[in-house]
Design a protein around this motif. Structure first.
Motif, PDB file in Angstrom:
ATOM      1  N   ALA A   1      -5.739   6.176   0.994  1.00  0.00           N
ATOM      2  CA  ALA A   1      -6.777   6.622  -0.103  1.00  0.00           C
ATOM      3  C   ALA A   1      -7.527   7.810   0.164  1.00  0.00           C
ATOM      4  N   LEU A   2      -7.904   7.972   1.499  1.00  0.00           N
ATOM      5  CA  LEU A   2      -8.601   9.299   1.833  1.00  0.00           C
ATOM      6  C   LEU A   2      -7.720  10.450   2.309  1.00  0.00           C
TER       7      LEU A   2
ATOM      8  N   GLY B   1      -5.259   0.966   3.865  1.00  0.00           N
ATOM      9  CA  GLY B   1      -5.310   1.407   2.530  1.00  0.00           C
ATOM     10  C   GLY B   1      -6.328   2.418   2.288  1.00  0.00           C
ATOM     11  N   ILE B   2      -7.357   2.165   3.068  1.00  0.00           N
ATOM     12  CA  ILE B   2      -8.510   3.302   2.895  1.00  0.00           C
ATOM     13  C   ILE B   2      -7.936   4.740   3.527  1.00  0.00           C
TER      14      ILE B   2
ATOM     15  N   ILE C   1       0.817  -1.363  -0.034  1.00  0.00           N
ATOM     16  CA  ILE C   1      -0.011   0.064  -0.073  1.00  0.00           C
ATOM     17  C   ILE C   1       0.982   1.285  -0.056  1.00  0.00           C
TER      18      ILE C   1
ATOM     19  N   ARG D   1      -7.113  15.980   3.419  1.00  0.00           N
ATOM     20  CA  ARG D   1      -5.864  15.621   2.971  1.00  0.00           C
ATOM     21  C   ARG D   1      -4.680  16.404   3.401  1.00  0.00           C
TER      22      ARG D   1
ATOM     23  N   VAL E   1      -3.982  10.908   1.987  1.00  0.00           N
ATOM     24  CA  VAL E   1      -2.600  11.181   1.069  1.00  0.00           C
ATOM     25  C   VAL E   1      -3.074  12.033   0.223  1.00  0.00           C
ATOM     26  N   PRO E   2      -2.207  13.209  -0.038  1.00  0.00           N
ATOM     27  CA  PRO E   2      -2.692  14.025  -1.053  1.00  0.00           C
ATOM     28  C   PRO E   2      -2.366  13.301  -2.265  1.00  0.00           C
ATOM     29  N   ARG E   3      -3.413  13.532  -3.435  1.00  0.00           N
ATOM     30  CA  ARG E   3      -3.327  12.739  -4.563  1.00  0.00           C
ATOM     31  C   ARG E   3      -2.507  13.539  -5.594  1.00  0.00           C
TER      32      ARG E   3
ATOM     33  N   TRP F   1       2.161   1.845  -3.318  1.00  0.00           N
ATOM     34  CA  TRP F   1       1.050   2.164  -4.211  1.00  0.00           C
ATOM     35  C   TRP F   1       0.933   3.712  -4.099  1.00  0.00           C
ATOM     36  N   PHE F   2       0.665   4.091  -3.223  1.00  0.00           N
ATOM     37  CA  PHE F   2       0.354   5.630  -2.730  1.00  0.00           C
ATOM     38  C   PHE F   2       1.582   6.517  -2.930  1.00  0.00           C
TER      39      PHE F   2
END
Lengths: 246, 246
Positions: free
Chosen positions: B241-242, B237-238, B125, B192, B244-246, B128-129
């Motif tokens: 996703a919610l 993971g969730i 994870i 975020r 961490v800055p995209r 990925w992020f």
């Protein structure tokens, strides 16, 4: 005391062949067995230590249909599939296939989920996000596999689990189909649709082409780093958190 | 051919005691061994079938530091910890502790993650992020455990893994600490943040009280259904996703 025949019967339920034959499975360990005892789910047998029985009389008395067997920890360990066997296990009936209920807004559909940990985790995710119905393709691991029961943490009690060919079952639901894929639409652009089916594919092959063809949307969790993919259970969790109405 | 001594050495690396002693671990199976081969990570030994070697010469040639051993599938299976052993495994060096790099915006800190599958999933994870740094408390499972290596899917190659007491390490990072708990602030209210540390606790005990005390925020994934909790890997993971800055 567990008779030789009872010992053999309980151990046989680690195998899908015997679970299917007897339509029974095992839920074990304090936390998980207690979830089943505190439900109305039909039980066949409750096996517990004298101590545990004394501490949980009211829960046991909810299940007059079940045979109660007092056993030692050693006897329980001998039939357990846990690494640290506990003081209790229940043998529960595998229910008949649930009916598809009209008006269910969200489903999760699993196309060939093979890893028992992933299957259990996804049942637990459905349970957390209030998704009442799960659909499993014929290629999925048995949902009454001991490792699935362990990792679902009682989710079976609150999530209806359907089985069938996704290519015939999914169209009959008449809902938008969101296929979790790599390289699809950014899930943040999809928003939170009022209803739909989230389709999660096999751990290495993904969703089968015939099922992808049915999808109305292909959704992807945007990636920032170097990993090639996310674990199937984690993907399901993230997509539920981002797509299912709060 | 694998000598008796080589066979014994590789098998010994399934145990943390020997991994610590030799500062080596095993990465195996086509996909994962290839990730290590295609990196600059120092390798000790490459064990593969004649066929596999013929197909992957350029990747093998990147590692002149490693001893190359041709072995049969049967020999590889004899030292493998996989259920379906492959045609290749590498013995890799365990690196020295990485330094804390200034300016890293986001960390994940793990307080006693015990399940190897969860540990590997969380490394994957982070990968990925794009979270480059992970901190493990002394109570965590060894990150070079074979099941961790398997489920991290090469994440070790891109995520720096630090070890230390969280009570001393976390304050030194000088970042807001977001503790994943039950009954905290709805994560959707947190937004975020540009930087922070996401703290994930042990599978059954959660985050230890001393670490909770350090948290600047306690965050919770809102629940709609009946499950008591989510799996630690799924929660991580969730939350990534919610938050961490995209």
């Amino acid at each position: 005391m567990l008779s030789k025949a009872q010992n053999k019967h309980i151990r046989s339920l680690t195998q899908q062949k015997f679970r299917n034959e007897y339509r029974q499975f095992v839920a074990e360990g304090h936390k998980i067995a207690l979830e089943w005892l505190q439900s109305t789910w039909p039980l066949k047998t409750i096996v517990a230590t004298e101590n545990w029985i004394a501490m949980h009389r009211p829960d046991i008395q909810r299940h007059p249909e079940a045979e109660l067997i007092t056993a030692s920890e050693v006897e329980i360990a001998a039939v357990s599939s846990l690494q640290s066997p506990g003081q209790v296990l229940v043998v529960a009936s595998i229910p008949d296939a649930p009916a598809i209920v009209k008006g269910v807004p969200w489903y999760i559909a699993l196309d060939g989920i093979q890893d028992p940990g992933n299957m259990g985790t996804i049942i637990r995710i459905a349970d957390w996000f209030g998704i009442t119905d799960l659909v499993c393709s014929p290629g999925c691991v048995d949902v009454y596999n001991p490792k699935v029961v362990q990792s679902a943490m009682g989710g079976h009690l609150r999530v209806r689990i359907h089985h069938g060919e996704l290519t015939s079952l999914l169209p009959s639901l008449n809902l938008p189909l969101y296929a979790a894929v790599l390289g699809g639409t950014d899930v943040y652009e999809v928003g939170r649709p009022a209803s739909g089916v989230l389709v999660i594919g096999n751990e290495s092959r993904g969703i089968s082409p015939e099922v992808i063809d049915l999808a109305t949307h292909r959704v992807t969790i945007p990636r920032k780093g170097g990993a090639e993919s996310l674990n199937a259970g984690v993907s399901a969790g993230i997509l539920c958190a981002l797509m299912v109405p709060r």
